[in-house]
Motif scaffolding. Structure first.
Motif, PDB file in Angstrom:
ATOM      1  N   GLU A  22       0.846  -1.181   0.000  1.00  0.00           N
ATOM      2  CA  GLU A  22       0.000   0.000   0.000  1.00  0.00           C
ATOM      3  C   GLU A  22       0.889   1.242   0.000  1.00  0.00           C
ATOM      4  OE1 GLU A  22      -2.385   3.184   1.246  1.00  0.00           O
ATOM      5  OE2 GLU A  22      -0.882   2.357   2.585  1.00  0.00           O
ATOM      6  N   LYS A  23       0.536   2.231  -0.802  1.00  0.00           N
ATOM      7  CA  LYS A  23       1.356   3.435  -1.001  1.00  0.00           C
ATOM      8  C   LYS A  23       1.832   4.062   0.300  1.00  0.00           C
ATOM      9  CE  LYS A  23       0.564   8.216  -2.332  1.00  0.00           C
ATOM     10  NZ  LYS A  23      -0.343   9.150  -2.989  1.00  0.00           N
ATOM     11  N   TRP A  24       0.932   4.308   1.237  1.00  0.00           N
ATOM     12  CA  TRP A  24       1.310   5.014   2.463  1.00  0.00           C
ATOM     13  C   TRP A  24       2.311   4.212   3.281  1.00  0.00           C
ATOM     14  CZ3 TRP A  24       0.402   9.717   1.668  1.00  0.00           C
ATOM     15  CH2 TRP A  24      -0.780  10.155   1.070  1.00  0.00           C
ATOM     16  N   THR A  25       2.181   2.896   3.250  1.00  0.00           N
ATOM     17  CA  THR A  25       3.098   2.043   4.006  1.00  0.00           C
ATOM     18  C   THR A  25       4.522   2.206   3.493  1.00  0.00           C
ATOM     19  OG1 THR A  25       1.309   0.478   4.417  1.00  0.00           O
ATOM     20  CG2 THR A  25       3.558  -0.342   4.694  1.00  0.00           C
ATOM     21  N   HIS A  43       3.408  12.113  10.413  1.00  0.00           N
ATOM     22  CA  HIS A  43       2.129  12.734  10.069  1.00  0.00           C
ATOM     23  C   HIS A  43       2.348  13.998   9.242  1.00  0.00           C
ATOM     24  CE1 HIS A  43      -1.437  15.318  11.133  1.00  0.00           C
ATOM     25  NE2 HIS A  43      -1.997  14.256  10.580  1.00  0.00           N
ATOM     26  N   ARG A  44       3.245  14.839   9.672  1.00  0.00           N
ATOM     27  CA  ARG A  44       3.512  16.099   8.972  1.00  0.00           C
ATOM     28  C   ARG A  44       4.165  15.853   7.611  1.00  0.00           C
ATOM     29  NH1 ARG A  44       7.003  17.918  12.109  1.00  0.00           N
ATOM     30  NH2 ARG A  44       8.824  17.820  10.781  1.00  0.00           N
ATOM     31  N   HIS A  45       5.114  14.939   7.545  1.00  0.00           N
ATOM     32  CA  HIS A  45       5.901  14.777   6.327  1.00  0.00           C
ATOM     33  C   HIS A  45       5.201  13.930   5.266  1.00  0.00           C
ATOM     34  CE1 HIS A  45       9.479  13.721   3.834  1.00  0.00           C
ATOM     35  NE2 HIS A  45       9.634  15.021   3.980  1.00  0.00           N
ATOM     36  N   VAL A  46       4.579  12.834   5.671  1.00  0.00           N
ATOM     37  CA  VAL A  46       3.920  11.948   4.703  1.00  0.00           C
ATOM     38  C   VAL A  46       2.570  12.521   4.287  1.00  0.00           C
ATOM     39  CG1 VAL A  46       3.031   9.611   4.312  1.00  0.00           C
ATOM     40  CG2 VAL A  46       5.165   9.927   5.545  1.00  0.00           C
ATOM     41  N   GLY A  47       1.906  13.229   5.218  1.00  0.00           N
ATOM     42  CA  GLY A  47       0.677  13.927   4.869  1.00  0.00           C
ATOM     43  C   GLY A  47      -0.577  13.087   4.832  1.00  0.00           C
ATOM     44  N   LEU A  48      -0.664  12.092   5.686  1.00  0.00           N
ATOM     45  CA  LEU A  48      -1.899  11.319   5.752  1.00  0.00           C
ATOM     46  C   LEU A  48      -2.559  11.536   7.099  1.00  0.00           C
ATOM     47  CD1 LEU A  48      -1.157   7.536   6.200  1.00  0.00           C
ATOM     48  CD2 LEU A  48       0.596   9.225   6.329  1.00  0.00           C
ATOM     49  N   SER A  49      -3.799  11.132   7.223  1.00  0.00           N
ATOM     50  CA  SER A  49      -4.543  11.372   8.457  1.00  0.00           C
ATOM     51  C   SER A  49      -3.921  10.601   9.622  1.00  0.00           C
ATOM     52  CB  SER A  49      -6.002  10.958   8.285  1.00  0.00           C
ATOM     53  OG  SER A  49      -6.109   9.548   8.273  1.00  0.00           O
ATOM     54  N   GLU A  50      -4.173  11.079  10.824  1.00  0.00           N
ATOM     55  CA  GLU A  50      -3.654  10.401  12.011  1.00  0.00           C
ATOM     56  C   GLU A  50      -4.173   8.976  12.113  1.00  0.00           C
ATOM     57  OE1 GLU A  50      -4.253  12.670  15.565  1.00  0.00           O
ATOM     58  OE2 GLU A  50      -2.974  14.323  14.867  1.00  0.00           O
ATOM     59  N   ALA A  51      -5.448   8.776  11.769  1.00  0.00           N
ATOM     60  CA  ALA A  51      -6.034   7.432  11.870  1.00  0.00           C
ATOM     61  C   ALA A  51      -5.366   6.464  10.893  1.00  0.00           C
ATOM     62  CB  ALA A  51      -7.539   7.496  11.610  1.00  0.00           C
ATOM     63  N   VAL A  52      -5.154   6.891   9.661  1.00  0.00           N
ATOM     64  CA  VAL A  52      -4.508   6.021   8.669  1.00  0.00           C
ATOM     65  C   VAL A  52      -3.068   5.763   9.069  1.00  0.00           C
ATOM     66  CG1 VAL A  52      -3.779   5.822   6.251  1.00  0.00           C
ATOM     67  CG2 VAL A  52      -6.058   6.686   6.794  1.00  0.00           C
ATOM     68  N   LYS A  59       0.359  -1.958  11.682  1.00  0.00           N
ATOM     69  CA  LYS A  59       0.617  -3.084  10.779  1.00  0.00           C
ATOM     70  C   LYS A  59       2.118  -3.329  10.612  1.00  0.00           C
ATOM     71  CE  LYS A  59      -3.707  -2.859   8.273  1.00  0.00           C
ATOM     72  NZ  LYS A  59      -4.414  -2.495   7.052  1.00  0.00           N
ATOM     73  N   LEU A  60       2.898  -2.266  10.493  1.00  0.00           N
ATOM     74  CA  LEU A  60       4.353  -2.412  10.356  1.00  0.00           C
ATOM     75  C   LEU A  60       4.971  -2.966  11.638  1.00  0.00           C
ATOM     76  CD1 LEU A  60       5.064   0.852   8.355  1.00  0.00           C
ATOM     77  CD2 LEU A  60       5.429  -1.492   7.534  1.00  0.00           C
ATOM     78  N   LEU A  61       4.443  -2.575  12.784  1.00  0.00           N
ATOM     79  CA  LEU A  61       4.908  -3.135  14.059  1.00  0.00           C
ATOM     80  C   LEU A  61       4.551  -4.618  14.149  1.00  0.00           C
ATOM     81  CD1 LEU A  61       3.916  -0.230  16.460  1.00  0.00           C
ATOM     82  CD2 LEU A  61       6.252  -0.996  15.983  1.00  0.00           C
ATOM     83  N   SER A  62       3.313  -4.940  13.816  1.00  0.00           N
ATOM     84  CA  SER A  62       2.846  -6.325  13.881  1.00  0.00           C
ATOM     85  C   SER A  62       3.638  -7.232  12.945  1.00  0.00           C
ATOM     86  CB  SER A  62       1.358  -6.367  13.533  1.00  0.00           C
ATOM     87  OG  SER A  62       0.892  -7.683  13.488  1.00  0.00           O
ATOM     88  N   ALA A  63       4.025  -6.697  11.783  1.00  0.00           N
ATOM     89  CA  ALA A  63       4.787  -7.477  10.804  1.00  0.00           C
ATOM     90  C   ALA A  63       6.265  -7.566  11.160  1.00  0.00           C
ATOM     91  CB  ALA A  63       4.630  -6.861   9.416  1.00  0.00           C
ATOM     92  N   GLY A  64       6.696  -6.832  12.188  1.00  0.00           N
ATOM     93  CA  GLY A  64       8.103  -6.862  12.584  1.00  0.00           C
ATOM     94  C   GLY A  64       9.006  -6.021  11.691  1.00  0.00           C
ATOM     95  N   ILE A  65       8.431  -5.087  10.954  1.00  0.00           N
ATOM     96  CA  ILE A  65       9.201  -4.205  10.075  1.00  0.00           C
ATOM     97  C   ILE A  65       9.690  -2.983  10.854  1.00  0.00           C
ATOM     98  CG2 ILE A  65       9.001  -2.696   8.044  1.00  0.00           C
ATOM     99  CD1 ILE A  65       7.105  -4.942   6.917  1.00  0.00           C
ATOM    100  N   LEU A  66       8.875  -2.544  11.800  1.00  0.00           N
ATOM    101  CA  LEU A  66       9.247  -1.471  12.724  1.00  0.00           C
ATOM    102  C   LEU A  66       9.172  -1.996  14.145  1.00  0.00           C
ATOM    103  CD1 LEU A  66       7.209   1.622  11.406  1.00  0.00           C
ATOM    104  CD2 LEU A  66       9.647   1.198  11.087  1.00  0.00           C
TER     105      LEU A  66
END
Length: 155
Positions: A22-25, A43-52, A59-66
């Motif tokens: 997904e693009k935002w990821t 939030h400021r740099h990528v420019g997507l909503s706080e909820a997204v 999801k990145l934490l759950s996947a072990g990427i972050l």
């Protein structure tokens, strides 16, 4: 078994895209490679909503990427910042390859936002596909794609 006769439900490309397609990821991962660590900065740099953003970070934490690391600014409560894990850092060639393709086909006429240069010699960094037998750079016409033991017939 031919490609159109095989099921793709266990395809590693598909599984990878389920995690990071997904693009935002990918933009969050890009920013993490460039030193962004905190929710407000993403939030400021990528420019997507706080909820997204919160959903993608989960999801990145759950996947072990972050992973998260606690930090505390004086006078404030303890918060968490995001760091790439080894699994996350292993996505670097993917991002470099996407950037390389983009610079070839969809580049801004005014030039790139950033350059990726080798620290030792200053030459641009690029991604190539090569044979593990130390042969030259390959293109799709140089390879054979064969079913692996995990290949399943299409149902």
């Amino acid at each position: 078994m031919k490609w159109l006769e095989m099921s793709t439900e266990n395809c590693t490309v598909q599984r990878t895209l389920d995690l990071v397609g997904e693009k935002w990821t990918l933009l969050i991962v890009r920013d993490a490679f460039n030193g962004v660590r905190r929710f407000d900065d993403f939030h400021r740099h990528v420019g997507l909503s706080e909820a997204v953003l919160a959903d993608r970070l989960r999801k990145l934490l759950s996947a072990g990427i972050l992973r998260t690391v606690p930090y505390r600014e004086e006078g404030s409560r303890t918060r968490r910042e995001y760091r790439l894990t080894r699994k996350g850092r292993d996505l670097w060639p993917v991002l470099v390859a996407l950037r390389q393709w983009g610079e070839t086909y969809v580049a801004d006429p005014e030039g790139p936002v950033l350059d990726i240069l080798h620290s030792d010699c200053g030459a641009p960094v690029r991604v190539v596909v090569e044979c593990s037998g130390d042969h030259d750079v390959l293109d799709p016409g140089d390879v054979r794609v064969l079913p692996d033991p995990g290949a399943r017939p299409l149902a």
